[in-house]
Design a protein around this motif. Structure first.
Motif, PDB file in Angstrom:
ATOM      1  N   HIS A  43       0.851  -1.195   0.000  1.00 50.15           N
ATOM      2  CA  HIS A  43       0.000   0.000   0.000  1.00 50.15           C
ATOM      3  C   HIS A  43       0.885   1.243   0.000  1.00 50.15           C
ATOM      4  O   HIS A  43       2.070   1.187   0.312  1.00 50.15           O
ATOM      5  N   GLY A  44       0.260   2.398  -0.337  1.00 50.04           N
ATOM      6  CA  GLY A  44       1.027   3.628  -0.451  1.00 50.04           C
ATOM      7  C   GLY A  44       2.167   3.425  -1.429  1.00 50.04           C
ATOM      8  O   GLY A  44       3.318   3.705  -1.128  1.00 50.04           O
ATOM      9  N   THR A  45       1.818   3.007  -2.637  1.00 51.44           N
ATOM     10  CA  THR A  45       2.765   2.263  -3.453  1.00 51.44           C
ATOM     11  C   THR A  45       2.746   2.676  -4.914  1.00 51.44           C
ATOM     12  O   THR A  45       1.874   3.409  -5.374  1.00 51.44           O
ATOM     13  N   THR A  46       3.705   2.143  -5.641  1.00 50.28           N
ATOM     14  CA  THR A  46       3.777   2.279  -7.081  1.00 50.28           C
ATOM     15  C   THR A  46       2.844   1.278  -7.752  1.00 50.28           C
ATOM     16  O   THR A  46       2.146   0.510  -7.085  1.00 50.28           O
ATOM     17  N   LEU A  47       2.853   1.274  -9.089  1.00 50.61           N
ATOM     18  CA  LEU A  47       2.058   0.336  -9.883  1.00 50.61           C
ATOM     19  C   LEU A  47       2.784  -1.008  -9.957  1.00 50.61           C
ATOM     20  O   LEU A  47       4.004  -1.044 -10.111  1.00 50.61           O
ATOM     21  N   PRO A  48       2.066  -2.141  -9.905  1.00 53.76           N
ATOM     22  CA  PRO A  48       2.747  -3.444  -9.911  1.00 53.76           C
ATOM     23  C   PRO A  48       3.512  -3.775 -11.188  1.00 53.76           C
ATOM     24  O   PRO A  48       4.512  -4.474 -11.140  1.00 53.76           O
ATOM     25  N   ARG A  49       3.045  -3.360 -12.341  1.00 57.87           N
ATOM     26  CA  ARG A  49       3.746  -3.589 -13.616  1.00 57.87           C
ATOM     27  C   ARG A  49       4.013  -5.060 -13.900  1.00 57.87           C
ATOM     28  O   ARG A  49       5.097  -5.449 -14.319  1.00 57.87           O
ATOM     29  N   GLY A  50       3.002  -5.902 -13.662  1.00 61.09           N
ATOM     30  CA  GLY A  50       3.123  -7.316 -13.982  1.00 61.09           C
ATOM     31  C   GLY A  50       3.792  -8.160 -12.931  1.00 61.09           C
ATOM     32  O   GLY A  50       4.006  -9.366 -13.138  1.00 61.09           O
ATOM     33  N   TRP A  51       4.124  -7.604 -11.780  1.00 62.85           N
ATOM     34  CA  TRP A  51       4.838  -8.354 -10.741  1.00 62.85           C
ATOM     35  C   TRP A  51       4.061  -9.570 -10.227  1.00 62.85           C
ATOM     36  O   TRP A  51       4.665 -10.523  -9.733  1.00 62.85           O
ATOM     37  N   ALA A  52       2.742  -9.543 -10.322  1.00 66.25           N
ATOM     38  CA  ALA A  52       1.963 -10.663  -9.781  1.00 66.25           C
ATOM     39  C   ALA A  52       2.208 -11.951 -10.563  1.00 66.25           C
ATOM     40  O   ALA A  52       1.928 -13.040 -10.049  1.00 66.25           O
ATOM     41  N   ARG A  53       2.728 -11.846 -11.780  1.00 69.36           N
ATOM     42  CA  ARG A  53       3.133 -13.065 -12.494  1.00 69.36           C
ATOM     43  C   ARG A  53       4.483 -13.554 -11.971  1.00 69.36           C
ATOM     44  O   ARG A  53       4.656 -14.735 -11.675  1.00 69.36           O
ATOM     45  N   THR A  54       5.438 -12.660 -11.852  1.00 68.15           N
ATOM     46  CA  THR A  54       6.787 -13.028 -11.429  1.00 68.15           C
ATOM     47  C   THR A  54       6.805 -13.486  -9.977  1.00 68.15           C
ATOM     48  O   THR A  54       7.494 -14.447  -9.623  1.00 68.15           O
TER      49      THR A  54
END
Length: 650
Positions: free
Chosen positions: A446-457
């Motif tokens: 939270h209070g964060t940047t965009l994930p940019r596909g990290w949920a796959r990695t």
């Protein structure tokens, strides 16, 4: 007609034709072009006067006009005086992968790829890798080399040049070290909706991804994917003269203390993928480019990853709800609703303490509920007072804390208040993810940047905020008044590629706030918004006031989705989406615009399907249920600020 702009484009087209006929080793114009597998999208590259540009065309429509490419490093300039040295043969790239949670489970990616190698007068090379799939364009810079010499990329000259007629749906980013306790920047601003391209950002720091554009019925969604510890997160400049949006790096202050903000490292070196989903609105909303271009899943045991729903007291109860007794009530609530998780938020280390947390974790386990704990990431980059604070800054302390709570049976962590998008801050995120994987802890940022596909990695990354979410509705009536339109831009932007922890659904009362959205609208958000763990805002008291069929629906929600089908809608106005989970379809709609009458074709779910429809009553004060048996067509009245859910029963 804008004659100077038209003449310029004609001259550039003539230049590329001449260049292609003269360039050594380039036997035909297709050497500097690339088409998608279905041949509807076409990339064209232009190398003129030592500079490189690209454009994107869909059939006969120019989606992106000639746009800039290039890098400027501290020790070399790869933006001018460039000579095209090599063009690869066409390569077909295929990737079949499975997500443990997300908008779809099994995904097949196919793209056509070409690489183009350029060199400056000193012989220093830069390779551009382009991929075109049926749903969009991706490209990446690569710098080959070896050795220990450290370089810094001072500028990436990538731009996205939209036609003058285009409109934009974009979120500004807050200035660094502003806001409550200096906790910005986080991606928590309100979107500018349908504004002409070229409209300056209201905040000088720029615009964040994903950025949505529409031009003459075609849509583009611009973002990035595959961001690792060797690059920074990027964004778009605040000013976009004549609709040309330039990629910029974060400010120097957005770094982990002692680390770099700009990309700094050794060769070989690859940038994140710049991705542009392109096509009709359905193609863009259903696109998986954000995970298609992400790095492959970690080669570690991920059997501990469990998507689902979570009970969470802080949404409505705030700080005073973080007590032993109230958390025990929420564990009971989660068990009664079939929710897999319960999140214990801020200050638990003093208001409850480790010993009593152990009791709660043990009790929750007996009820089949997994407990998650909140942490403050913060070091020197903000002054937020919530705690535990600062325990995760150093690797040794972080690993010890993660192992300690994992040994207690804690299932996951929520970590808040990060310091921006600098390379070293991105490295901090990844350090946390890697250490959490070792301890078998799920993660929520939270209070964060965009994930940019990290949920796959990193499949144990269940969700991230990066949105102006439900908590902001509880803080401010003015935002609550605008919440419906805000919710209606998110399925087309923020939530397309990545999980989003909006923490939705208020069915009863919000303290000191007059909620403007209906119960049907709120219930529909459980399908419209996608999150690996969906933290539902409604309290036990508010939930148990609802009709039995509402509770039955909430208990039936799948942990994650197998497919996503965009039915219809328009950003900021309305959206109807269907998602499949546990082999059943769940269809939902929310409306912030004028009242509508919908005729929904349900044939995508197969013949002979029976459905249950939950929608607002005629007076908007309650929810009603209707059974729709063996139907392939549903007619629904759709008032403003209302919503509905329609779920398959066989």
């Amino acid at each position: 007609m804008n004659r100077p702009r038209t003449i310029t484009l004609l001259l550039r087209l003539l230049s590329v034709i001449i260049l292609l006929s003269l360039s050594p080793g380039c036997s035909s114009p297709r050497d500097l072009s690339l088409t998608s597998p279905n041949e509807q999208l076409r990339l064209e590259l232009l190398s003129e006067n030592g500079e490189i540009q690209y454009r994107l065309i869909r059939e006969d429509q120019e989606l992106l006009e000639w746009s800039a490419l290039g890098l400027i490093l501290d020790q070399m300039d790869l933006s001018k005086e460039l000579n095209l040295e090599q063009v690869s043969a066409l390569e077909v790239v295929k990737d079949d992968y499975t997500l443990l949670h997300g908008k779809a489970r099994s995904i097949q990616y196919q793209a056509n790829q070409k690489t183009f190698t350029f060199a400056n007068p000193s012989g220093q090379q830069m390779t551009l890798i382009f991929r075109l799939s049926n749903d969009g364009l991706a490209f990446q810079y690569h710098l080959e080399g070896e050795g220990e010499e450290i370089y810094t990329i001072n500028e990436e000259l990538t731009s996205f040049n939209l036609p003058a007629s285009a409109k934009a749906w974009m979120q500004p980013i807050a200035e660094v070290n502003t806001g409550w306790e200096g906790s910005n920047p986080s991606y928590e601003e309100e979107y500018q909706m349908g504004v002409p391209v070229g409209t300056p950002s209201p905040i000088s720091a720029g615009w964040v991804y994903p950025a949505l554009f529409e031009t003459d019925g075609a849509w583009l969604l611009i973002s990035e994917a595959g961001l690792g510890r060797d690059y920074c997160g990027s964004r778009l400049a605040a000013d976009s003269p004549e609709g040309e949006y330039s990629l910029i790096f974060p400010s120097d202050e957005e770094a982990f203390p002692g680390g770099p903000a700009k990309p700094t490292g050794t060769f070989p070196w690859s940038s994140p993928w710049r991705i542009i989903a392109a096509g009709d609105l359905k193609t863009v909303v259903e696109s998986t480019l954000g995970t298609d271009l992400a790095e492959e899943q970690l080669k570690e045991d991920m059997s501990f990853v469990l998507p689902g729903q979570a009970a969470w007291s802080w949404a409505l109860g705030k700080d005073n709800s973080i007590t032993y007794d109230i958390q025990k009530e929420h564990i009971d609530f989660a068990a009664a609703m079939g929710y897999e998780h319960c999140l214990i938020d801020v200050n638990w280390d003093t208001t409850i303490g480790y010993e009593k947390i152990q009791e709660l974790v043990t009790y929750a386990s007996e009820q089949g509920v997994k407990v998650h704990l909140w942490y403050n990431s913060a070091g020197s980059w903000n002054t937020t007072p919530y705690h535990p604070r600062g325990m995760l800054l150093e690797a040794e302390g972080r690993q010890a804390e993660f192992q300690k709570i994992a040994d207690m049976g804690v299932a996951g962590v929520k970590i808040d208040f990060f310091g921006g998008d600098g390379q070293s801050m991105i490295g901090y995120y990844i350090d946390i993810l890697e250490d959490a994987a070792d301890a078998k802890l799920m993660v929520n940022f939270h209070g964060t940047t965009l994930p940019r596909g990290w949920a796959r990695t990193y499949p144990h990354l269940m969700t991230m905020e990066a949105v102006k979410g439900f908590e902001m509705i509880t803080f401010e009536q003015a935002f609550a008044d605008r919440a419906a339109r805000h919710c209606l831009v998110l399925p087309f932007t923020r939530n397309v590629f990545d999980p989003m922890d909006f923490t939705p659904m208020s069915l009863d009362e919000i303290p000191n706030i007059d909620r403007k959205t209906s119960k049907g609208f709120e219930l529909a958000l459980t399908v419209i918004f996608e999150s690996g763990i969906q933290h539902l805002a409604e309290s036990p008291e508010g939930s148990f006031k609802q009709e039995g069929f509402v509770l039955h629906y909430l208990r039936s929600l799948p942990g994650t989705w197998e497919e996503t089908n965009f039915i219809q809608g328009y950003p900021g106005d309305y959206a109807v989406m269907a998602r499949k989970g546990d082999d059943h379809w769940y269809l939902a709609g929310i409306n912030a615009g004028e009242a509508k009458k919908l005729s929904l074709d349900l044939s995508f779910a197969g013949t002979g399907s029976s459905w249950i429809l939950i929608m607002d009553s005629a007076d908007g004060q309650a929810l009603v249920q209707k059974n729709l048996s063996n139907t392939q067509l549903a007619a629904i009245d759709f008032p403003s600020n209302s919503g509905f859910v329609l779920f398959q029963t066989n």
